[in-house]
Write an enzyme that holds these catalytic residues in place. Structure first.
Site, PDB file in Angstrom:
ATOM      1  N   TYR A   1       0.814  -1.069  -0.037  1.00  0.00           N
ATOM      2  CA  TYR A   1       0.055  -0.009  -0.037  1.00  0.00           C
ATOM      3  C   TYR A   1       0.882   1.360  -0.193  1.00  0.00           C
ATOM      4  CZ  TYR A   1      -3.576   3.503   1.566  1.00  0.00           C
ATOM      5  OH  TYR A   1      -4.502   4.501   1.664  1.00  0.00           O
TER       6      TYR A   1
ATOM      7  N   LYS B   1       1.220   4.231  -2.922  1.00  0.00           N
ATOM      8  CA  LYS B   1       1.100   5.676  -2.687  1.00  0.00           C
ATOM      9  C   LYS B   1       2.276   6.540  -2.908  1.00  0.00           C
ATOM     10  CE  LYS B   1      -3.375   5.631  -1.299  1.00  0.00           C
ATOM     11  NZ  LYS B   1      -4.451   5.994  -2.042  1.00  0.00           N
TER      12      LYS B   1
END
Length: 251
Positions: free
Chosen positions: A156, A160
């Site tokens: 994750y 990002k």
């Protein structure tokens, strides 16, 4: 509120609840018309009602990484409200937790697809339909996990971090008529982030200099600033909205 977005239209992805709905609410409060997206129409109908009804908002259901859904949403925004001035890429997923050497690579690909490729595709769609000719502003919703290694959330956080790079590259390529910025929250009290604080909120918040976790309104106000002319000389920037936690080396 100021009404500084009167006559403007925004698309906010992943906005049936949580941060996305908080952003949409702030934009509506300041006069914008908002098109919100999510996977389930029923949840979107509830969101539209909370935003003041069809006079203020429109919900279009679909998967964030589906190009046909993106094209339909952009088309309906322009048809319903006459423009597409703002895009907020908020939709994101994180279905896995664990060491990188153990993660399911199919899940990795899906996370990158939704969190990064889809965000780029939304920008392409908005640019082709409206912003390329008329200008506008984009805000991508990143994450504080992209700032340093985050054990268990490495995929994750990596997705990002890629979104941050895309934000900067798009800012260079699309200026001067389109500004592109990013907001990077720490833990915000939403269903999405609940596993990070549920049952121990006081303990988690103790690491924050401001001694509380975020709420969607904290992010909505910053996104509104980045979309507004008050940020007219800001592009390609990542604003970390984290209650100061990254200063402590904990978040």
């Amino acid at each position: 509120m100021t009404g500084r977005f009167t006559g403007r239209t925004a698309v906010v992805t992943g906005a049936s609840r949580g941060i996305g709905l908080g952003i949409a609410q702030r934009l509506v409060d300041e006069g914008a018309k908002v098109v919100v997206t999510a996977r389930k129409q029923e949840a979107l109908d509830e969101a539209v009602a909370s935003l003041g009804g069809p006079e203020h908002a429109l919900g279009v259901a679909g998967k964030a990484d589906d190009p046909d859904h993106q094209a339909e949403t952009v088309k309906r925004a322009v048809e319903a409200f006459g423009s597409l001035d703002f895009l907020v890429n908020n939709a994101g997923i994180n279905p896995i937790f664990g060491p990188l050497v153990e993660v399911d690579l199919a899940a990795v690909r899906k996370i990158i697809e939704v969190n990064c490729v889809a965000a780029l595709s939304w920008v392409q769609q908005a640019h082709q339909a409206w912003m390329g000719e008329h200008g506008g502003a984009v805000v991508n919703v990143g994450s504080g996990t992209s700032l340093r290694p985050a054990p268990g959330m490495g995929v994750y956080g990596s997705s990002k971090a890629l979104l941050t790079y895309l934000t900067r590259e798009l800012a260079v390529e699309l200026g001067p008529s389109v500004r592109v910025n990013e907001v990077a929250p720490a833990v915000v009290k939403t269903r999405f982030a609940a596993p990070l604080y549920e049952g121990r909120e006081e303990e988690v918040a103790a690491a924050y200099p401001l001694k509380r976790l975020g709420v969607p309104e904290d992010i909505g106000s910053v996104v509104a600033f980045l979309l507004s002319e008050d940020a007219g000389w800001l592009t390609g920037q990542q604003l970390v909205v984290d209650g100061g936690v990254t200063l402590t080396g904990v978040g």
